[in-house]
Design a protein around this motif. Structure first.
Motif, mmCIF file in Angstrom:
data_model
loop_
_atom_site.group_PDB
_atom_site.id
_atom_site.type_symbol
_atom_site.label_atom_id
_atom_site.label_comp_id
_atom_site.label_asym_id
_atom_site.label_seq_id
_atom_site.Cartn_x
_atom_site.Cartn_y
_atom_site.Cartn_z
ATOM 1 N N GLU A 144 9.511 1.667 18.323
ATOM 2 C CA GLU A 144 8.243 2.269 18.988
ATOM 3 C C GLU A 144 8.758 3.002 20.269
ATOM 4 O O GLU A 144 9.512 2.640 21.115
ATOM 5 C CB GLU A 144 7.501 1.060 19.877
ATOM 6 C CG GLU A 144 6.954 0.275 18.716
ATOM 7 C CD GLU A 144 6.022 -1.005 19.160
ATOM 8 O OE1 GLU A 144 6.646 -1.808 20.001
ATOM 9 O OE2 GLU A 144 4.809 -0.987 18.812
ATOM 10 N N THR A 145 8.269 4.525 20.047
ATOM 11 C CA THR A 145 8.608 5.469 20.990
ATOM 12 C C THR A 145 7.561 5.807 21.950
ATOM 13 O O THR A 145 7.492 6.572 22.844
ATOM 14 C CB THR A 145 9.013 6.748 20.345
ATOM 15 O OG1 THR A 145 7.820 7.048 19.530
ATOM 16 C CG2 THR A 145 10.186 6.697 19.385
ATOM 17 N N ASN A 146 6.439 4.595 21.829
ATOM 18 C CA ASN A 146 5.227 4.899 22.879
ATOM 19 C C ASN A 146 5.305 3.924 23.852
ATOM 20 O O ASN A 146 4.422 3.989 24.611
ATOM 21 C CB ASN A 146 4.092 4.557 21.878
ATOM 22 C CG ASN A 146 3.884 3.192 21.247
ATOM 23 O OD1 ASN A 146 5.102 2.692 21.135
ATOM 24 N ND2 ASN A 146 2.831 2.860 20.634
ATOM 25 N N ILE A 147 6.518 3.395 24.113
ATOM 26 C CA ILE A 147 6.639 2.401 25.120
ATOM 27 C C ILE A 147 6.890 3.335 26.494
ATOM 28 O O ILE A 147 7.881 3.914 26.716
ATOM 29 C CB ILE A 147 7.529 1.518 25.219
ATOM 30 C CG1 ILE A 147 7.254 0.674 23.919
ATOM 31 C CG2 ILE A 147 7.512 0.614 26.355
ATOM 32 C CD1 ILE A 147 8.320 -0.527 23.479
ATOM 33 N N PRO A 148 6.260 3.539 27.495
ATOM 34 C CA PRO A 148 6.204 4.770 28.644
ATOM 35 C C PRO A 148 7.746 4.270 29.502
ATOM 36 O O PRO A 148 8.203 5.261 30.178
ATOM 37 C CB PRO A 148 4.883 4.416 29.434
ATOM 38 C CG PRO A 148 4.498 3.011 29.353
ATOM 39 C CD PRO A 148 4.904 2.632 27.827
ATOM 40 N N ASN A 149 8.075 3.207 29.848
ATOM 41 C CA ASN A 149 9.294 2.776 30.471
ATOM 42 C C ASN A 149 9.905 1.304 30.271
ATOM 43 O O ASN A 149 9.053 0.819 29.703
ATOM 44 C CB ASN A 149 9.024 3.096 32.087
ATOM 45 C CG ASN A 149 7.790 2.311 32.409
ATOM 46 O OD1 ASN A 149 7.786 1.002 32.325
ATOM 47 N ND2 ASN A 149 6.740 2.723 32.817
ATOM 48 N N GLU A 150 10.853 1.217 30.801
ATOM 49 C CA GLU A 150 11.656 -0.044 30.421
ATOM 50 C C GLU A 150 11.132 -1.357 31.181
ATOM 51 O O GLU A 150 10.912 -2.211 30.682
ATOM 52 C CB GLU A 150 13.235 0.136 31.059
ATOM 53 C CG GLU A 150 13.897 0.861 30.363
ATOM 54 C CD GLU A 150 13.968 0.292 28.818
ATOM 55 O OE1 GLU A 150 14.111 -0.963 28.525
ATOM 56 O OE2 GLU A 150 13.693 1.137 27.839
ATOM 57 N N THR A 151 10.238 -0.861 32.363
ATOM 58 C CA THR A 151 9.520 -1.954 33.063
ATOM 59 C C THR A 151 8.497 -2.724 32.098
ATOM 60 O O THR A 151 8.324 -3.954 31.819
ATOM 61 C CB THR A 151 8.900 -1.676 34.396
ATOM 62 O OG1 THR A 151 9.805 -1.104 35.107
ATOM 63 C CG2 THR A 151 8.030 -2.790 35.085
ATOM 64 N N PRO A 200 15.149 3.520 36.239
ATOM 65 C CA PRO A 200 15.077 4.780 36.917
ATOM 66 C C PRO A 200 13.668 5.457 36.977
ATOM 67 O O PRO A 200 13.516 6.437 37.830
ATOM 68 C CB PRO A 200 16.217 5.481 36.528
ATOM 69 C CG PRO A 200 16.438 4.969 35.232
ATOM 70 C CD PRO A 200 16.110 3.640 35.144
ATOM 71 N N SER A 201 12.830 5.131 36.163
ATOM 72 C CA SER A 201 11.523 6.055 36.111
ATOM 73 C C SER A 201 10.623 5.865 37.049
ATOM 74 O O SER A 201 9.612 6.257 37.306
ATOM 75 C CB SER A 201 10.941 5.714 34.596
ATOM 76 O OG SER A 201 10.293 4.666 34.341
ATOM 77 N N GLN A 202 10.781 4.371 37.517
ATOM 78 C CA GLN A 202 9.690 4.021 38.438
ATOM 79 C C GLN A 202 10.343 4.432 39.831
ATOM 80 O O GLN A 202 11.454 4.233 40.383
ATOM 81 C CB GLN A 202 9.751 2.300 38.566
ATOM 82 C CG GLN A 202 9.068 1.800 37.332
ATOM 83 C CD GLN A 202 7.674 2.184 37.010
ATOM 84 O OE1 GLN A 202 7.093 1.932 37.762
ATOM 85 N NE2 GLN A 202 7.773 2.917 35.721
ATOM 86 N N PRO A 203 9.298 4.788 40.833
ATOM 87 C CA PRO A 203 9.510 5.370 41.949
ATOM 88 C C PRO A 203 9.974 4.335 43.095
ATOM 89 O O PRO A 203 9.704 2.878 42.729
ATOM 90 C CB PRO A 203 8.025 5.721 42.554
ATOM 91 C CG PRO A 203 7.032 5.030 41.820
ATOM 92 C CD PRO A 203 7.813 4.820 40.234
ATOM 93 N N VAL A 215 5.047 -7.219 35.964
ATOM 94 C CA VAL A 215 3.764 -7.418 35.389
ATOM 95 C C VAL A 215 2.629 -6.516 36.076
ATOM 96 O O VAL A 215 1.632 -6.145 35.619
ATOM 97 C CB VAL A 215 3.423 -8.738 35.479
ATOM 98 C CG1 VAL A 215 3.026 -9.247 36.886
ATOM 99 C CG2 VAL A 215 2.040 -9.066 34.503
ATOM 100 N N GLU A 216 2.800 -6.442 37.426
ATOM 101 C CA GLU A 216 1.740 -5.426 38.085
ATOM 102 C C GLU A 216 1.934 -3.891 37.516
ATOM 103 O O GLU A 216 0.914 -3.329 37.393
ATOM 104 C CB GLU A 216 2.050 -5.404 39.677
ATOM 105 C CG GLU A 216 1.999 -6.870 40.008
ATOM 106 C CD GLU A 216 2.466 -6.762 41.482
ATOM 107 O OE1 GLU A 216 1.637 -7.921 42.382
ATOM 108 O OE2 GLU A 216 3.495 -6.308 41.830
ATOM 109 N N VAL A 217 3.129 -3.197 37.061
ATOM 110 C CA VAL A 217 3.365 -2.297 36.821
ATOM 111 C C VAL A 217 2.687 -1.873 35.294
ATOM 112 O O VAL A 217 1.894 -1.270 34.925
ATOM 113 C CB VAL A 217 4.724 -1.630 36.559
ATOM 114 C CG1 VAL A 217 4.894 -0.456 35.694
ATOM 115 C CG2 VAL A 217 5.356 -1.724 37.800
ATOM 116 N N ALA A 218 2.700 -3.464 34.736
ATOM 117 C CA ALA A 218 2.201 -3.186 33.313
ATOM 118 C C ALA A 218 0.765 -3.153 33.167
ATOM 119 O O ALA A 218 0.016 -2.507 32.523
ATOM 120 C CB ALA A 218 2.449 -4.538 32.547
#
Length: 594
Positions: A144-151, A200-203, A215-218
């Protein structure tokens, strides 16, 4: 790698449902409180949010009858929980199974089918919402390449496909309640939701601020990208009609390991406007054999086809479509002129046709081209066009194969097939050319290439399952070697590379070294000269060191028989394969196709 599947096991007892409900209530901290106090606390408790968004009323009396005893109705006709979610037919089938297993729902198969149809129509997905996640009901095994980030990968895709939550639309309160349900029912969910992720994609949080939990990011992502109310759904509700798909459809299909097929599928309307019987005829372009099938299908939400077809009694050859009933999952375009999807079979849905349909009309239609590609500088190549309604007296000037590819002669022509003699200029444009007859164009259907620069093995990563006993059947894997031209930039593995098609290759397996005593190639199974992998028997093997099971990790290696690199050596490519133990818990909703 994600497996797109969902649970269908038999219902548990009502006692289990009561026990599960009591545990959920205890998790929410309400079990020891009087009802009035518990409800007041729930209204203030963010873990048990109060619904604030407009719902979608439920008007079907059968749905109200079957669901209304637990899901309370309001003055607007909304049923609690149900009116604030939308999903696919498979999603609603999951819900019915879960309600039966955990909450004592009593519902017959006929009633369940009617409820799934009704909710798919009024609480489904728009075509534009469903198309990006079609690989889930099509049972494709993909990265799946549609997952936006590792979180979000950890929060939502470490246990199931990311397409699973993306197949739903929910209100903010419902997304929050789904999180609570996971924590209540699945012991590992809370740890997954809280575990820190190196992402690293998360600020970075502001000084003194607390870093948000995964879970909050999700939850933020799902509320933004999969809300209950969307412009697509509003527009589709105004447009949706009875499917009206009856008639003749032209089929273009490919089956890994067996090549291209062309033919037709005739849909005959049955009792209701969205039920059909089907007659299918397919011709193999590789071997010339004809495959005929009979079946039936139904359409959900105006565009979502679920069906089955078979050629006759079940046979023993695992990879032969004539030996098996196939399930059909297709997405019909809203204009009812085309469709695409997968017809699949196998205990792990590992075999399947990739299918495209085009509605037959009086206009010429091109559906397939053979061979798979033409090399620049080629003179007198034979090219066959397949389709429908080709005009009588077809001339070379009527056919357009793109810049630098000239039709010198029409050898023969019938309404469904044209045989051409073609010359390819030395300066022909490298790439996938369109093929046109009159106003009909088959886009990017004819690869034109300089040479085969490299190979790829498809799939590039795979999983097979040990089996062979009465309880655990094997999970096979079919491979192909695909040749590529480097494209106009002359560089491999870039966006302009040209996929030429399957290349004749020899096949072997090599060790994927993970431990010092690796001997997996001797035990995991056998790879045929046609690149069909058959796994070994499951269970401890006394012939293997420490009596281990036959699982393992290997490279599947393709060596081209004629294509060579700049040094004159045969081109090679590898695919990584995990040969695992049987899937002891199966996930599926076959009933939506019946």
């Amino acid at each position: 790698m994600s497996v797109a599947d969902t649970d269908t096991r038999e219902s548990a007892s009502p006692r289990l449902g009561r026990l599960a409900r009591s545990r959920i209530v205890q998790f929410l901290g309400l079990s020891a409180l009087p009802a009035t106090i518990a409800l007041a606390q729930a209204a203030r408790d963010p873990s048990n949010p109060v619904e604030a968004e407009p719902g979608i009323p439920v008007k079907d009396q059968l749905v109200v009858e079957k669901c209304g005893s637990c899901h309370t109705a309001d003055a607007k006709g909304n049923l609690s929980r149900i009116s604030w979610v939308r999903t696919t037919p498979e999603g609603w089938a999951q819900v019915i199974h879960r309600m039966s297993r955990l909450n004592g729902l009593s519902i017959s198969p006929v009633e369940a089918k009617a409820v799934i149809r009704s909710l798919s129509a009024t609480h489904g997905l728009a075509p534009e919402e469903a198309k990006p996640v079609m690989y889930l009901p099509e049972h494709r095994l993909i990265d799946e390449t549609n997952i936006p980030n590792e979180t979000i990968r950890q929060s939502c895709a470490s246990c199931h496909a990311f397409a699973q939550p993306l197949s739903w639309r929910r209100s903010k309160a419902e997304w929050s309640l789904l999180r609570n349900l996971h924590v209540a029912l699945y012991s590992q969910a809370d740890a997954q939701y809280r575990r820190a992720v190196d992402d690293p994609s998360q600020p970075a949080p502001a000084p003194g601020a607390t870093k948000p939990l995964p879970v909050e990011v999700a939850m933020d992502y799902m509320n933004k990208h999969a809300p209950l109310a969307t412009p697509e759904w509003s527009a589709w509700q105004a447009r949706v009609q009875s499917s009206k798909l009856g008639g003749r459809w032209l089929v273009s299909a490919s089956l890994p390991g067996k090549g291209k097929y062309v033919g037709e599928m005739v849909l005959a309307p049955a009792a209701s406007g969205d039920d059909y019987s089907t007659t299918i005829s397919l011709k193999s372009l590789a071997g010339g054999s004809t495959l005929t099938r009979k079946g039936k299908g139904l359409v959900y939400t105006g565009y979502a086809w679920r069906g089955t077809s078979a050629s006759g009694p079940e046979g023993a050859r695992p990879d032969a479509p004539e030996d098996h009933e196939t399930r059909e999952t297709m997405w019909f375009s809203p204009d009812r002129k085309s469709a695409e999807g997968r017809w699949f079979w196998g205990d792990y849905k590992e075999f399947g046709f990739d299918v495209k349909l085009t509605r037959a009309s009086a206009e010429p239609t091109v559906t397939a081209v053979m061979p798979g590609g033409l090399k620049i500088g080629t003179k007198g190549a034979t090219v066959r066009l397949y389709g429908d309604a080709f005009p009588a007296g077809l001339k070379a000037a009527d056919i357009d194969l793109g810049k630098g590819v000239m039709v010198s002669k029409v050898v023969s022509a019938s309404p469904g097939e044209a045989v051409l003699t073609v010359d390819v200029a030395a300066d022909a444009t490298v790439g996938a050319h369109d093929v046109g007859i009159g106003s009909s164009v088959l886009a990017a259907a004819l690869p034109v290439y300089r040479k085969v620069d490299y190979l790829k093995v498809a799939p590039d990563s795979a999983i097979a399952r040990l089996g062979g006993s009465e309880k655990h059947t094997p999970g096979y894997q079919q491979f192909e070697a695909i040749g590529y031209d480097n494209g106009l930039d002359g560089k491999p593995y870039t966006a302009d590379d040209v996929a030429i098609g399957p290349v004749d290759a020899s096949w072997s397996m090599e060790e994927f070294q993970t431990v010092y005593y690796d001997d997996d190639t001797s035990y995991v199974g056998k790879l045929s000269d046609k690149a069909l992998f058959t796994p070994a028997m499951d269970g401890p093997n006394p012939a293997r060191k420490w009596g281990r099971n036959n699982y393992g990790e290997v490279w599947v290696v393709a060596t081209a028989k004629t294509e060579k690199d700049a040094l004159g050596k045969p081109l090679t490519a590898k695919s990584f394969m995990v040969v695992s133990v049987p899937a002891y818990k199966r996930w599926d909703q076959p009933e939506v196709a019946k």
